[in-house]
Design an enzyme around this catalytic site. Structure first.
Site, PDB file in Angstrom:
ATOM      1  N   MET A  30       0.629  -1.140  -0.059  1.00  0.00           N
ATOM      2  CA  MET A  30       0.048  -0.079   0.041  1.00  0.00           C
ATOM      3  C   MET A  30       0.977   1.252   0.100  1.00  0.00           C
ATOM      4  O   MET A  30       0.536   2.106   0.278  1.00  0.00           O
ATOM      5  CB  MET A  30      -0.908  -0.103   1.164  1.00  0.00           C
ATOM      6  CG  MET A  30      -1.992  -0.964   1.165  1.00  0.00           C
ATOM      7  SD  MET A  30      -3.471  -0.505   1.924  1.00  0.00           S
ATOM      8  CE  MET A  30      -3.205  -0.163   3.511  1.00  0.00           C
ATOM      9  N   HIS A  34       8.975   1.076   3.331  1.00  0.00           N
ATOM     10  CA  HIS A  34       9.993   1.055   4.228  1.00  0.00           C
ATOM     11  C   HIS A  34      10.961  -0.344   4.032  1.00  0.00           C
ATOM     12  O   HIS A  34      10.789  -0.990   3.116  1.00  0.00           O
ATOM     13  CB  HIS A  34       9.472   1.109   5.470  1.00  0.00           C
ATOM     14  CG  HIS A  34       8.609   0.100   5.918  1.00  0.00           C
ATOM     15  ND1 HIS A  34       8.901  -1.142   5.934  1.00  0.00           N
ATOM     16  CD2 HIS A  34       7.367   0.263   6.243  1.00  0.00           C
ATOM     17  CE1 HIS A  34       7.570  -1.918   6.392  1.00  0.00           C
ATOM     18  NE2 HIS A  34       6.787  -0.868   6.547  1.00  0.00           N
ATOM     19  N   HIS A  37       9.356  -3.756   3.349  1.00  0.00           N
ATOM     20  CA  HIS A  37       8.952  -3.872   1.827  1.00  0.00           C
ATOM     21  C   HIS A  37      10.114  -4.003   1.042  1.00  0.00           C
ATOM     22  O   HIS A  37      10.018  -5.013   0.052  1.00  0.00           O
ATOM     23  CB  HIS A  37       8.017  -2.628   1.418  1.00  0.00           C
ATOM     24  CG  HIS A  37       6.991  -2.286   1.986  1.00  0.00           C
ATOM     25  ND1 HIS A  37       6.810  -0.961   2.709  1.00  0.00           N
ATOM     26  CD2 HIS A  37       5.754  -2.690   2.333  1.00  0.00           C
ATOM     27  CE1 HIS A  37       5.781  -0.800   3.194  1.00  0.00           C
ATOM     28  NE2 HIS A  37       4.954  -2.064   3.068  1.00  0.00           N
ATOM     29  N   GLY A 147       5.106  -9.866   4.510  1.00  0.00           N
ATOM     30  CA  GLY A 147       5.949  -9.901   5.758  1.00  0.00           C
ATOM     31  C   GLY A 147       5.191 -10.327   6.940  1.00  0.00           C
ATOM     32  O   GLY A 147       3.953 -10.490   6.929  1.00  0.00           O
ATOM     33  N   ASP A 150       2.381  -8.745   9.392  1.00  0.00           N
ATOM     34  CA  ASP A 150       0.838  -8.843   9.347  1.00  0.00           C
ATOM     35  C   ASP A 150       0.661 -10.394   9.276  1.00  0.00           C
ATOM     36  O   ASP A 150      -0.051 -11.092   8.280  1.00  0.00           O
ATOM     37  CB  ASP A 150       0.367  -8.135   7.929  1.00  0.00           C
ATOM     38  CG  ASP A 150       0.580  -6.846   8.192  1.00  0.00           C
ATOM     39  OD1 ASP A 150       0.236  -5.793   8.940  1.00  0.00           O
ATOM     40  OD2 ASP A 150       1.412  -6.373   7.100  1.00  0.00           O
ATOM     41  N   VAL A 176      10.729  -7.209   9.422  1.00  0.00           N
ATOM     42  CA  VAL A 176      11.933  -6.345   9.808  1.00  0.00           C
ATOM     43  C   VAL A 176      11.757  -5.372  10.692  1.00  0.00           C
ATOM     44  O   VAL A 176      10.652  -4.649  10.865  1.00  0.00           O
ATOM     45  CB  VAL A 176      12.162  -5.790   8.358  1.00  0.00           C
ATOM     46  CG1 VAL A 176      13.508  -4.951   8.427  1.00  0.00           C
ATOM     47  CG2 VAL A 176      12.502  -6.745   7.230  1.00  0.00           C
TER      48      VAL A 176
END
Length: 280
Positions: A30, A34, A37, A147, A150, A176
């Site tokens: 979205m 950072h 991603h 990731g 979530d 991360v």
């Protein structure tokens, strides 16, 4: 890196790549990117012939009182970051392109979508599953990267892929974190200086419970209490939930042991943050 904004071009480009025998890795986001991603994109780059990323702030996964309007955006910065991470195609559709009329078809993953985040944000995972299904059909990836931060979202998507027999492998990579353990998130930008200091307690609370699990603790109530006690050490934090759950079903565990996933959701000021630790 080529930028694509229409569904028809994205689909035709994906079809052409598949005909050429290219392996496609996909990173849906979205935006307001950072390091979390970018780590997904770099892994996709190492494992595939072609890397496609998407940036789409999906309105159907936001509730009526949630932060869609103020969700952070940085289109130009995101484009540069994608290019630096080795992305070949960046898909950036507008909402009216993804949803040209009133939507009448949705993907609902029952059960696993109804607990935790789903109980607090009704309809959230219906929006997530629907948009990810649409993106999978448009991009046609062989692998899609998410990731672990979530965790429930990943579980919902894996269940959708399994039960709908979608021809894509879901790859979940470790969360991360910042130097103090805070999970990287676009919503961290909402935190002021004092709130940002407070937020570090989330990971400290989870690691406290993790140590108890590894030392043999099996009582979920004990683990929840340990997490709650650490969170209570700082002011300004409100707990939405603490759960000790089965890693696959996310059902609450009656006896912890391993493997187990520790999940928390808290509010700090006006910002809501989630985190988890998977203990194997």
């Amino acid at each position: 890196m080529k930028i694509i904004t229409t569904l028809s071009e994205m689909q035709s480009r994906a079809e052409a790549l598949i005909k050429e025998g290219k392996a496609i890795g996909f990173v849906p986001t979205m935006g307001f990117l950072h390091e979390g991603h970018l780590s997904l994109m770099r892994t996709a780059r190492a494992q595939n012939d072609i890397v496609i990323a998407s940036i789409f702030v999906n309105p159907t996964q936001f509730g009526p009182n949630e932060d869609l309007a103020r969700y952070p955006r940085d289109a130009e910065g995101d484009r540069k970051k994608c290019e630096s991470a080795g992305v070949d195609y960046l898909f950036m559709p507008e909402a009216r392109e993804m949803y040209p009329g009133k939507s009448t078809v949705f993907v609902l993953v029952e059960g696993i979508s109804d607990m935790l985040e789903g109980s607090i944000r009704p309809g959230h995972f219906k929006g997530v599953a629907t948009v990810v299904a649409k993106l999978f059909h448009l991009v046609k990836p062989h692998k899609a990267y998410f990731g672990q931060k979530d965790y429930q979202q990943c579980a919902v998507i894996k269940r959708m892929v399994q039960e709908l027999n979608l021809d894509v492998k879901v790859v979940v990579l470790p969360t991360v974190r910042e130097a103090d353990g805070l999970a990287m998130s676009s919503r961290n930008s909402y935190l002021n200086v004092e709130e940002r200091k407070v937020a570090a307690v989330i990971h400290r609370a989870l690691t406290t419970a993790e140590r108890l699990v590894r030392s043999g603790a099996k009582n979920p109530a004990q683990l929840k209490s340990a997490i709650r006690e650490v969170l209570a050490e700082v002011r300004g934090i409100m707990i939405d939930y603490i759960e000790i759950a089965d890693p696959e079903t996310l059902a609450p565990r009656e006896g912890a042991g391993t493997p187990v996933v520790l999940l928390v959701a808290v509010r700090i000021g006006q910002t809501r943050l989630i985190d988890n630790l998977l203990v194997l």
